[in-house]
Structures are given as structure tokens and as C-alpha cells.
Design an enzyme around this catalytic site. Structure first.
Site, PDB file in Angstrom:
ATOM      1  N   PRO A   9      -9.723  -6.269   2.466  1.00  0.00           N
ATOM      2  CA  PRO A   9      -9.891  -7.549   3.229  1.00  0.00           C
ATOM      3  C   PRO A   9     -10.044  -6.869   5.138  1.00  0.00           C
ATOM      4  O   PRO A   9      -9.458  -5.645   4.959  1.00  0.00           O
ATOM      5  CB  PRO A   9      -8.858  -8.977   3.396  1.00  0.00           C
ATOM      6  CG  PRO A   9      -8.307  -7.040   2.163  1.00  0.00           C
ATOM      7  CD  PRO A   9      -8.841  -6.924   1.264  1.00  0.00           C
ATOM      8  N   ASN A  10     -10.712  -7.224   4.921  1.00  0.00           N
ATOM      9  CA  ASN A  10     -10.876  -7.098   7.211  1.00  0.00           C
ATOM     10  C   ASN A  10     -10.988  -5.742   7.280  1.00  0.00           C
ATOM     11  O   ASN A  10     -11.604  -5.013   8.186  1.00  0.00           O
ATOM     12  CB  ASN A  10      -9.423  -6.606   7.700  1.00  0.00           C
ATOM     13  CG  ASN A  10      -8.514  -8.426   7.428  1.00  0.00           C
ATOM     14  OD1 ASN A  10      -9.034  -8.670   7.162  1.00  0.00           O
ATOM     15  ND2 ASN A  10      -7.441  -7.884   6.351  1.00  0.00           N
ATOM     16  N   ARG A  17     -12.074  -3.021  14.683  1.00  0.00           N
ATOM     17  CA  ARG A  17     -10.919  -3.201  14.735  1.00  0.00           C
ATOM     18  C   ARG A  17     -10.323  -2.078  14.621  1.00  0.00           C
ATOM     19  O   ARG A  17     -10.099  -1.132  13.978  1.00  0.00           O
ATOM     20  CB  ARG A  17     -11.023  -3.433  12.728  1.00  0.00           C
ATOM     21  CG  ARG A  17      -9.365  -3.165  11.629  1.00  0.00           C
ATOM     22  CD  ARG A  17      -9.723  -3.759  10.276  1.00  0.00           C
ATOM     23  NE  ARG A  17      -8.857  -3.349   9.410  1.00  0.00           N
ATOM     24  CZ  ARG A  17      -7.840  -3.027   8.974  1.00  0.00           C
ATOM     25  NH1 ARG A  17      -8.996  -2.753   8.034  1.00  0.00           N
ATOM     26  NH2 ARG A  17      -6.894  -3.550   7.911  1.00  0.00           N
ATOM     27  N   TYR A  22      -9.000   2.941  12.647  1.00  0.00           N
ATOM     28  CA  TYR A  22     -10.443   3.128  11.472  1.00  0.00           C
ATOM     29  C   TYR A  22     -11.783   3.555  12.135  1.00  0.00           C
ATOM     30  O   TYR A  22     -12.629   3.565  10.824  1.00  0.00           O
ATOM     31  CB  TYR A  22     -10.858   1.889  10.823  1.00  0.00           C
ATOM     32  CG  TYR A  22      -9.338   1.080  10.516  1.00  0.00           C
ATOM     33  CD1 TYR A  22      -8.447   1.678   8.845  1.00  0.00           C
ATOM     34  CD2 TYR A  22      -8.458   0.694  10.474  1.00  0.00           C
ATOM     35  CE1 TYR A  22      -8.182   1.408   8.155  1.00  0.00           C
ATOM     36  CE2 TYR A  22      -7.359  -0.125  10.164  1.00  0.00           C
ATOM     37  CZ  TYR A  22      -7.085   0.502   8.882  1.00  0.00           C
ATOM     38  OH  TYR A  22      -5.734  -0.111   8.298  1.00  0.00           O
ATOM     39  N   ASN A  73     -11.442   0.055  -2.101  1.00  0.00           N
ATOM     40  CA  ASN A  73     -10.641   0.401  -1.300  1.00  0.00           C
ATOM     41  C   ASN A  73     -10.117  -1.306  -1.228  1.00  0.00           C
ATOM     42  O   ASN A  73     -10.716  -2.505   0.040  1.00  0.00           O
ATOM     43  CB  ASN A  73     -11.475   0.509  -0.073  1.00  0.00           C
ATOM     44  CG  ASN A  73     -10.474   1.179   1.255  1.00  0.00           C
ATOM     45  OD1 ASN A  73      -9.054   0.242   1.212  1.00  0.00           O
ATOM     46  ND2 ASN A  73     -10.946   1.449   2.801  1.00  0.00           N
ATOM     47  N   ALA A  76      -5.299  -3.936   2.417  1.00  0.00           N
ATOM     48  CA  ALA A  76      -4.308  -4.463   2.212  1.00  0.00           C
ATOM     49  C   ALA A  76      -3.468  -4.972   0.912  1.00  0.00           C
ATOM     50  O   ALA A  76      -2.161  -4.642   0.987  1.00  0.00           O
ATOM     51  CB  ALA A  76      -4.149  -5.868   2.940  1.00  0.00           C
ATOM     52  N   GLU A  97      -9.761   5.189  -6.261  1.00  0.00           N
ATOM     53  CA  GLU A  97      -9.471   4.460  -5.155  1.00  0.00           C
ATOM     54  C   GLU A  97      -9.805   5.122  -3.813  1.00  0.00           C
ATOM     55  O   GLU A  97      -8.973   6.787  -3.653  1.00  0.00           O
ATOM     56  CB  GLU A  97      -8.168   4.326  -4.971  1.00  0.00           C
ATOM     57  CG  GLU A  97      -7.530   3.902  -4.311  1.00  0.00           C
ATOM     58  CD  GLU A  97      -5.344   4.230  -3.865  1.00  0.00           C
ATOM     59  OE1 GLU A  97      -4.840   5.180  -4.641  1.00  0.00           O
ATOM     60  OE2 GLU A  97      -4.665   3.434  -3.457  1.00  0.00           O
ATOM     61  N   HIS A  99      -8.919   5.381   0.832  1.00  0.00           N
ATOM     62  CA  HIS A  99      -8.437   4.223   2.177  1.00  0.00           C
ATOM     63  C   HIS A  99      -9.316   5.842   3.223  1.00  0.00           C
ATOM     64  O   HIS A  99      -8.977   6.391   3.267  1.00  0.00           O
ATOM     65  CB  HIS A  99      -7.361   4.588   1.842  1.00  0.00           C
ATOM     66  CG  HIS A  99      -6.371   3.644   1.007  1.00  0.00           C
ATOM     67  ND1 HIS A  99      -6.551   2.224   1.336  1.00  0.00           N
ATOM     68  CD2 HIS A  99      -5.939   4.508  -0.256  1.00  0.00           C
ATOM     69  CE1 HIS A  99      -5.580   1.906  -0.184  1.00  0.00           C
ATOM     70  NE2 HIS A  99      -5.539   3.042  -0.880  1.00  0.00           N
ATOM     71  N   ARG A 106       2.071   6.194   7.260  1.00  0.00           N
ATOM     72  CA  ARG A 106       1.998   5.289   7.839  1.00  0.00           C
ATOM     73  C   ARG A 106       3.099   4.575   7.570  1.00  0.00           C
ATOM     74  O   ARG A 106       3.886   5.751   7.299  1.00  0.00           O
ATOM     75  CB  ARG A 106      -0.070   4.673   7.920  1.00  0.00           C
ATOM     76  CG  ARG A 106      -0.712   4.894   8.466  1.00  0.00           C
ATOM     77  CD  ARG A 106      -2.027   4.399   8.083  1.00  0.00           C
ATOM     78  NE  ARG A 106      -1.539   3.647   8.676  1.00  0.00           N
ATOM     79  CZ  ARG A 106      -3.301   1.839   9.212  1.00  0.00           C
ATOM     80  NH1 ARG A 106      -3.414   1.948   8.400  1.00  0.00           N
ATOM     81  NH2 ARG A 106      -2.291   0.518   9.634  1.00  0.00           N
TER      82      ARG A 106
END
Ligand code: DQA
Length: 148
Positions: A9-10, A17, A22, A73, A76, A97, A99, A106
Site C-alpha cells: 500500500p501507498n 508521498r 521515499y 515490499n 505498512a 524483503e 524497504h 524509524r
């Protein structure tokens, strides 16, 4: 060798964003980057992006018997989704995975990765390059050059 690259998502809003986190490059630019990387490496690739957890679970399930590995990825859903973890475990395809940001530095709620528990490797904080590293890792793993 056929890889499935899943973005959660996003991530479709890349560029717009939170650019300080990012970056300013668009999602289309990320897709092109992944296409080009796979083309250079002689890898067949399919890209999937969804803002919906169940659709991501469905896509992982459908990957069984079709793809050799998954780059994911989960965005969230990384930090919340036992369903995505279970789907990755169910199909048992080698998964890596990725990111874009360094989630380890974070917020505390980003410190857990459920999906990561079913992944052979994680790349974070490298931006687009993390996807390239993930693809190269799976190529080496599936080609028998390295073992987990
Ligand atoms: C992300 C990190 C996640 O914590 C966040 O929710 C995202 C993107 C990353 O690529 O850095 O949506 O997965």
C-alpha cells in the site's frame, strides 16, 4: 527464472508521498528500474502492486508453481500482517524483503516485520537499489551460486 515483485500500500504514490523519506522518483520509475534490472539479468518478471492486504495474499498464493521467487515490499503491512507472513510460508518460495527507507532507524512500530520472518534476506534503506540487490540475491540463490 521467473520472479514476482510485490509492492504494498501507498507505494503507488512514490514521488508524491513523503519525498524526504521515499525520494522524488515515481512508482512508474521504480517499475521501469525493476524491468530494466531483470532484462539485464535475463530474468522474467511480473510486477504487482496493491493497497489491499487480501489481494496481496491472493497474489502470493497464485505464485505457487508459477514463480521461482518473490521480492516483496509489503509497505505498512510489513508491521501488521500475519496473513502475508502465513501466505509466504504456505507457498514456501524463496522471498526477499525490501524497504526503500531504513525502517530500523524509524518509529518503534516499524521495528517488527512479520513478512520478514518468512524471507531469506532483507534490504532496507537503499532506495530503488534494494530491489536490484534483492533480484541479484534471488538469481544467485536460485542459480545455486549461494545458499541461504
Ligand atoms: C516501507 C516502510 C514501511 O514502514 C512503510 O509503511 C511503507 C514503505 C519502505 O519501503 O520503506 O509504506 O516499506
Amino acid at each position: 527464472m521467473k520472479l514476482l515483485v510485490i509492492n504494498g500500500p501507498n507505494l503507488n504514490l512514490l514521488g508524491l508521498r513523503e519525498p524526504a523519506i521515499y525520494g522524488r522518483q515515481s512508482f512508474k520509475a521504480l517499475e521501469n528500474f525493476i524491468w530494466e534490472t531483470c532484462q539485464q539479468e535475463g530474468i522474467e518478471v511480473e510486477l504487482f502492486q496493491s493497497n489491499h492486504e487480501g489481494n496481496i495474499v491472493d497474489r502470493i498464493q497464485e505464485a505457487y508453481g508459477v514463480f521461482d521467487g518473490i521480492v516483496i515490499n509489503p509497505a505498512a503491512y510489513t508491521h501488521t500482517s500475519v496473513a502475508i507472513l502465513d501466505a509466504l510460508k504456505a507457498v514456501a518460495l524463496p522471498a526477499v524483503e525490501v524497504h526503500l527507507s531504513d525502517v530500523s532507524s524509524r518509529e518503534s512500530f516499524r521495528q517488527i516485520s512479520y513478512a520478514g520472518m518468512a524471507c531469506v534476506k532483507t534490504y532496507m534503506g537503499l532506495g530503488f537499489e534494494g530491489y536490484r540487490q534483492a533480484i541479484l540475491y534471488l538469481k544467485a540463490l536460485l542459480g545455486g551460486i549461494i545458499s541461504e
